[in-house]
Motif scaffolding. Structure first.
Motif, mmCIF file in Angstrom:
data_model
loop_
_atom_site.group_PDB
_atom_site.id
_atom_site.type_symbol
_atom_site.label_atom_id
_atom_site.label_comp_id
_atom_site.label_asym_id
_atom_site.label_seq_id
_atom_site.Cartn_x
_atom_site.Cartn_y
_atom_site.Cartn_z
ATOM 1 N N ALA A 47 -85.721 -17.261 -12.897
ATOM 2 C CA ALA A 47 -85.030 -18.556 -12.963
ATOM 3 C C ALA A 47 -85.596 -19.518 -11.924
ATOM 4 O O ALA A 47 -86.090 -19.119 -10.869
ATOM 5 C CB ALA A 47 -83.533 -18.379 -12.743
ATOM 6 N N ARG A 48 -85.482 -20.773 -12.239
ATOM 7 C CA ARG A 48 -85.910 -21.858 -11.349
ATOM 8 C C ARG A 48 -84.645 -22.525 -10.811
ATOM 9 O O ARG A 48 -83.709 -22.795 -11.565
ATOM 10 C CB ARG A 48 -86.730 -22.851 -12.171
ATOM 11 N N PHE A 49 -84.614 -22.786 -9.506
ATOM 12 C CA PHE A 49 -83.470 -23.450 -8.880
ATOM 13 C C PHE A 49 -83.877 -24.854 -8.464
ATOM 14 O O PHE A 49 -84.913 -25.044 -7.835
ATOM 15 C CB PHE A 49 -83.000 -22.665 -7.650
ATOM 16 N N GLU A 50 -83.075 -25.837 -8.849
ATOM 17 C CA GLU A 50 -83.323 -27.228 -8.482
ATOM 18 C C GLU A 50 -82.087 -27.774 -7.768
ATOM 19 O O GLU A 50 -80.990 -27.777 -8.328
ATOM 20 C CB GLU A 50 -83.610 -28.084 -9.718
ATOM 21 N N LEU A 51 -82.271 -28.221 -6.555
ATOM 22 C CA LEU A 51 -81.201 -28.838 -5.774
ATOM 23 C C LEU A 51 -81.387 -30.350 -5.855
ATOM 24 O O LEU A 51 -82.444 -30.874 -5.502
ATOM 25 C CB LEU A 51 -81.267 -28.364 -4.321
ATOM 26 N N VAL A 52 -80.371 -31.040 -6.332
ATOM 27 C CA VAL A 52 -80.467 -32.489 -6.536
ATOM 28 C C VAL A 52 -79.745 -33.192 -5.393
ATOM 29 O O VAL A 52 -78.524 -33.108 -5.256
ATOM 30 C CB VAL A 52 -79.865 -32.904 -7.893
ATOM 31 N N ASP A 69 -85.670 -35.738 -16.674
ATOM 32 C CA ASP A 69 -87.015 -35.262 -16.360
ATOM 33 C C ASP A 69 -87.024 -33.759 -16.083
ATOM 34 O O ASP A 69 -87.908 -33.035 -16.560
ATOM 35 C CB ASP A 69 -87.591 -36.012 -15.152
ATOM 36 N N LEU A 70 -86.051 -33.290 -15.297
ATOM 37 C CA LEU A 70 -85.968 -31.855 -14.996
ATOM 38 C C LEU A 70 -85.785 -31.035 -16.272
ATOM 39 O O LEU A 70 -86.493 -30.049 -16.498
ATOM 40 C CB LEU A 70 -84.800 -31.567 -14.043
ATOM 41 N N ILE A 71 -84.834 -31.442 -17.081
ATOM 42 C CA ILE A 71 -84.515 -30.675 -18.284
ATOM 43 C C ILE A 71 -85.655 -30.746 -19.294
ATOM 44 O O ILE A 71 -86.032 -29.732 -19.892
ATOM 45 C CB ILE A 71 -83.183 -31.137 -18.886
ATOM 46 N N ALA A 72 -86.238 -31.916 -19.479
ATOM 47 C CA ALA A 72 -87.352 -32.047 -20.415
ATOM 48 C C ALA A 72 -88.554 -31.217 -19.956
ATOM 49 O O ALA A 72 -89.195 -30.537 -20.768
ATOM 50 C CB ALA A 72 -87.753 -33.519 -20.565
ATOM 51 N N GLY A 73 -88.837 -31.243 -18.679
ATOM 52 C CA GLY A 73 -89.939 -30.437 -18.143
ATOM 53 C C GLY A 73 -89.691 -28.949 -18.324
ATOM 54 O O GLY A 73 -90.600 -28.180 -18.676
ATOM 55 N N HIS A 74 -88.460 -28.540 -18.117
ATOM 56 C CA HIS A 74 -88.090 -27.140 -18.308
ATOM 57 C C HIS A 74 -88.262 -26.737 -19.775
ATOM 58 O O HIS A 74 -88.816 -25.666 -20.073
ATOM 59 C CB HIS A 74 -86.642 -26.914 -17.855
ATOM 60 N N CYS A 75 -87.819 -27.590 -20.676
ATOM 61 C CA CYS A 75 -87.953 -27.302 -22.109
ATOM 62 C C CYS A 75 -89.418 -27.262 -22.539
ATOM 63 O O CYS A 75 -89.809 -26.382 -23.332
ATOM 64 C CB CYS A 75 -87.192 -28.342 -22.935
ATOM 65 N N ARG A 76 -90.217 -28.155 -22.003
ATOM 66 C CA ARG A 76 -91.653 -28.151 -22.358
ATOM 67 C C ARG A 76 -92.333 -26.868 -21.900
ATOM 68 O O ARG A 76 -93.197 -26.332 -22.580
ATOM 69 C CB ARG A 76 -92.367 -29.355 -21.744
ATOM 70 N N ALA A 77 -91.929 -26.374 -20.738
ATOM 71 C CA ALA A 77 -92.554 -25.171 -20.179
ATOM 72 C C ALA A 77 -92.104 -23.897 -20.865
ATOM 73 O O ALA A 77 -92.785 -22.877 -20.808
ATOM 74 C CB ALA A 77 -92.247 -25.081 -18.675
ATOM 75 N N ALA A 78 -90.973 -23.958 -21.530
ATOM 76 C CA ALA A 78 -90.388 -22.731 -22.116
ATOM 77 C C ALA A 78 -91.076 -22.294 -23.342
ATOM 78 O O ALA A 78 -91.749 -22.558 -24.088
ATOM 79 C CB ALA A 78 -88.910 -22.957 -22.441
#
Length: 78
Positions: A47-52, A69-78
């Motif tokens: 898992a990746r942890f992102e603190l905003v 941006d975070l969610i789209a990047g995560h989806c692209r990488a998946a």
């Protein structure tokens, strides 16, 4: 808080997650310390942890572009 207390330990559930996972947590969350988000992320394989920064226990409109941006990047990488 009652819901959090009633739920109990989620680590065993988190350890069964096999989907690509990103945990997003607000740095200014007054209810749940960021260490709890880090702990959940540590219990989900890879898992990746992102603190905003500047986000609490809500989703302020000013943080929406960063969240997208975070969610789209995560989806692209998946």
């Amino acid at each position: 808080m009652a819901a959090i207390i009633d739920t109990g330990n989620l680590r065993p559930v988190a350890q069964r997650i096999s989907a690509p996972t990103m945990v997003i947590h607000g740095a200014d969350d007054p209810l749940i310390p960021s260490a709890c988000g880090e702990d959940i992320a540590a219990n989900v394989k890879d898992a990746r942890f992102e603190l905003v920064e500047g986000m609490g226990h809500d989703l302020p409109p000013s943080k929406l572009p960063a969240m997208v941006d975070l969610i789209a990047g995560h989806c692209r990488a998946a």
